[in-house]
Design a protein around this motif. Structure first.
Motif, PDB file in Angstrom:
ATOM      1  N   PHE A   1       0.836  -1.191   0.000  1.00 50.25           N
ATOM      2  CA  PHE A   1       0.000   0.000   0.000  1.00 50.25           C
ATOM      3  C   PHE A   1       0.876   1.249   0.000  1.00 50.25           C
ATOM      4  O   PHE A   1       1.915   1.298   0.641  1.00 50.25           O
ATOM      5  N   GLN A   2       0.411   2.221  -0.730  1.00 52.01           N
ATOM      6  CA  GLN A   2       0.937   3.583  -0.616  1.00 52.01           C
ATOM      7  C   GLN A   2      -0.203   4.373   0.027  1.00 52.01           C
ATOM      8  O   GLN A   2      -1.243   4.591  -0.580  1.00 52.01           O
ATOM      9  N   ASN A   3       0.006   4.779   1.248  1.00 48.78           N
ATOM     10  CA  ASN A   3      -1.090   5.341   2.057  1.00 48.78           C
ATOM     11  C   ASN A   3      -2.252   4.334   2.076  1.00 48.78           C
ATOM     12  O   ASN A   3      -2.027   3.178   2.426  1.00 48.78           O
ATOM     13  N   GLU A   4      -3.456   4.740   1.660  1.00 51.12           N
ATOM     14  CA  GLU A   4      -4.571   3.798   1.725  1.00 51.12           C
ATOM     15  C   GLU A   4      -4.763   3.018   0.430  1.00 51.12           C
ATOM     16  O   GLU A   4      -5.595   2.109   0.372  1.00 51.12           O
TER      17      GLU A   4
ATOM     18  N   PHE B   1      -7.560 -14.243   0.055  1.00 48.24           N
ATOM     19  CA  PHE B   1      -6.780 -13.258   0.804  1.00 48.24           C
ATOM     20  C   PHE B   1      -7.288 -11.857   0.467  1.00 48.24           C
ATOM     21  O   PHE B   1      -7.509 -11.535  -0.706  1.00 48.24           O
ATOM     22  N   SER B   2      -7.422 -11.035   1.482  1.00 47.25           N
ATOM     23  CA  SER B   2      -7.746  -9.636   1.236  1.00 47.25           C
ATOM     24  C   SER B   2      -7.008  -8.777   2.248  1.00 47.25           C
ATOM     25  O   SER B   2      -6.864  -9.146   3.412  1.00 47.25           O
ATOM     26  N   ALA B   3      -6.520  -7.657   1.781  1.00 50.40           N
ATOM     27  CA  ALA B   3      -5.803  -6.732   2.644  1.00 50.40           C
ATOM     28  C   ALA B   3      -6.413  -5.351   2.504  1.00 50.40           C
ATOM     29  O   ALA B   3      -6.866  -4.958   1.423  1.00 50.40           O
ATOM     30  N   GLU B   4      -6.406  -4.638   3.608  1.00 50.69           N
ATOM     31  CA  GLU B   4      -6.925  -3.274   3.611  1.00 50.69           C
ATOM     32  C   GLU B   4      -6.003  -2.388   4.423  1.00 50.69           C
ATOM     33  O   GLU B   4      -5.295  -2.850   5.316  1.00 50.69           O
ATOM     34  N   ARG B   5      -6.065  -1.117   4.132  1.00 48.23           N
ATOM     35  CA  ARG B   5      -5.353  -0.127   4.934  1.00 48.23           C
ATOM     36  C   ARG B   5      -6.203   1.143   5.005  1.00 48.23           C
ATOM     37  O   ARG B   5      -5.888   2.153   4.374  1.00 48.23           O
TER      38      ARG B   5
ATOM     39  N   LYS C   1      -7.668   4.569   5.925  1.00 49.65           N
ATOM     40  CA  LYS C   1      -7.086   5.805   6.453  1.00 49.65           C
ATOM     41  C   LYS C   1      -5.563   5.829   6.370  1.00 49.65           C
ATOM     42  O   LYS C   1      -4.926   6.712   6.948  1.00 49.65           O
ATOM     43  N   GLY C   2      -4.982   4.883   5.686  1.00 48.87           N
ATOM     44  CA  GLY C   2      -3.544   4.913   5.474  1.00 48.87           C
ATOM     45  C   GLY C   2      -2.709   4.708   6.715  1.00 48.87           C
ATOM     46  O   GLY C   2      -1.516   5.045   6.740  1.00 48.87           O
ATOM     47  N   SER C   3      -3.307   4.114   7.750  1.00 54.18           N
ATOM     48  CA  SER C   3      -2.525   3.878   8.976  1.00 54.18           C
ATOM     49  C   SER C   3      -2.283   2.384   9.125  1.00 54.18           C
ATOM     50  O   SER C   3      -1.466   1.814   8.414  1.00 54.18           O
ATOM     51  N   PHE C   4      -2.997   1.721  10.029  1.00 52.13           N
ATOM     52  CA  PHE C   4      -2.810   0.294  10.220  1.00 52.13           C
ATOM     53  C   PHE C   4      -3.358  -0.468   9.022  1.00 52.13           C
ATOM     54  O   PHE C   4      -4.130   0.065   8.217  1.00 52.13           O
ATOM     55  N   SER C   5      -2.971  -1.723   8.923  1.00 52.97           N
ATOM     56  CA  SER C   5      -3.449  -2.577   7.831  1.00 52.97           C
ATOM     57  C   SER C   5      -3.913  -3.915   8.408  1.00 52.97           C
ATOM     58  O   SER C   5      -3.432  -4.350   9.460  1.00 52.97           O
TER      59      SER C   5
END
Lengths: 117, 113
Positions: A49-52, A65-69, A71-75
């Motif tokens: 991720f670059q930011n969100e 598999f799915s990934a999220e971030r 607000k661009g902070s935790f993931s």
């Protein structure tokens, strides 16, 4: 401690269950990476991720598999309907900027070890 | 594609012995090269790096020289200590900023007193 933190450190689950891992990067690091490491192997890239914004996903990242971030902070990295082949150490890393990426200076967490029975 | 090949371990050495861990790479263009280290129970951390041919990276007594002619980046230390026991990973970046680091399989080093 202001390093990359990952939670949980260890997760044991039964095949077919869903699991979620969380990564808190170093504050203000723009880029966040997920890698997977199996026994005797080096880290294999999953996604980053670059930011969100999720900019790249490896072919290793199946539909389960799915990934999220947000607000661009935790993931978070979620694995649905786990399989025994998903057993591995899941590593999170962050870097401060594009320049940091170019210099290879990724800061890694201690990893989240998943065991699927 | 880009790849890194490093010598298989484990490597077991006596304290004060000389260490070499071989690493060769395949890449287009002019990559940057790195050695990361993972101490027991800790995350990977950058040990040293070199960003162009003939550069020598060094840290904590470890050295590695970027050899374009042999596509190598071998890690060396003149006198290892028990505290150097860890897993060492060679890695490569294509310098685009858009491609994630590619790692070798790692070499486990055990130093005995």
């Amino acid at each position: 401690d202001t390093g990359v933190s990952q939670d949980p450190r260890h997760k044991i689950t039964k095949r077919g269950q869903n699991v979620t891992f969380r990564c808190d990067p170093i504050s203000e690091h723009n880029r966040l990476y997920w890698y997977r490491q199996t026994l005797g192997q080096g880290p294999e890239f999953l996604t980053y991720f670059q930011n969100e914004a999720q900019l790249e996903k490896s072919r290793l990242l199946s539909d389960r598999f799915s990934a999220e971030r947000p607000k661009g902070s935790f993931s978070t990295l979620e694995i649905q309907r786990t399989e025994q082949g998903d057993s591995a150490m899941y590593l999170c890393a962050s870097s401060p900027s594009l320049a940091g990426v170019r210099t290879g200076e990724l800061f890694f967490g201690e990893g989240s070890r998943l065991t699927v029975l | 594609g880009n790849s890194v090949t490093q010598m298989e371990g484990p490597v077991t050495l006596s304290e004060e012995a000389f260490l070499t861990i071989n690493c060769t790479y395949t890449a287009t263009g002019y990559p940057s090269l790195f050695w990361y280290v993972q101490y027991p129970g800790e995350g990977l951390q950058l040990l040293l790096k070199a960003t162009k041919a003939d550069d020598k990276g060094s840290n904590k007594g470890f050295e590695a020289t970027y050899r374009k002619e042999t596509t190598s980046f071998h890690l060396e230390k003149g006198s290892v200590q028990v505290s150097d026991s860890a897993v060492y990973f060679c890695a490569l970046s294509d310098n685009s900023g858009n491609t994630p680091l590619v790692f070798g399989k790692g070499t486990r080093l055990s130093v005995i007193a």
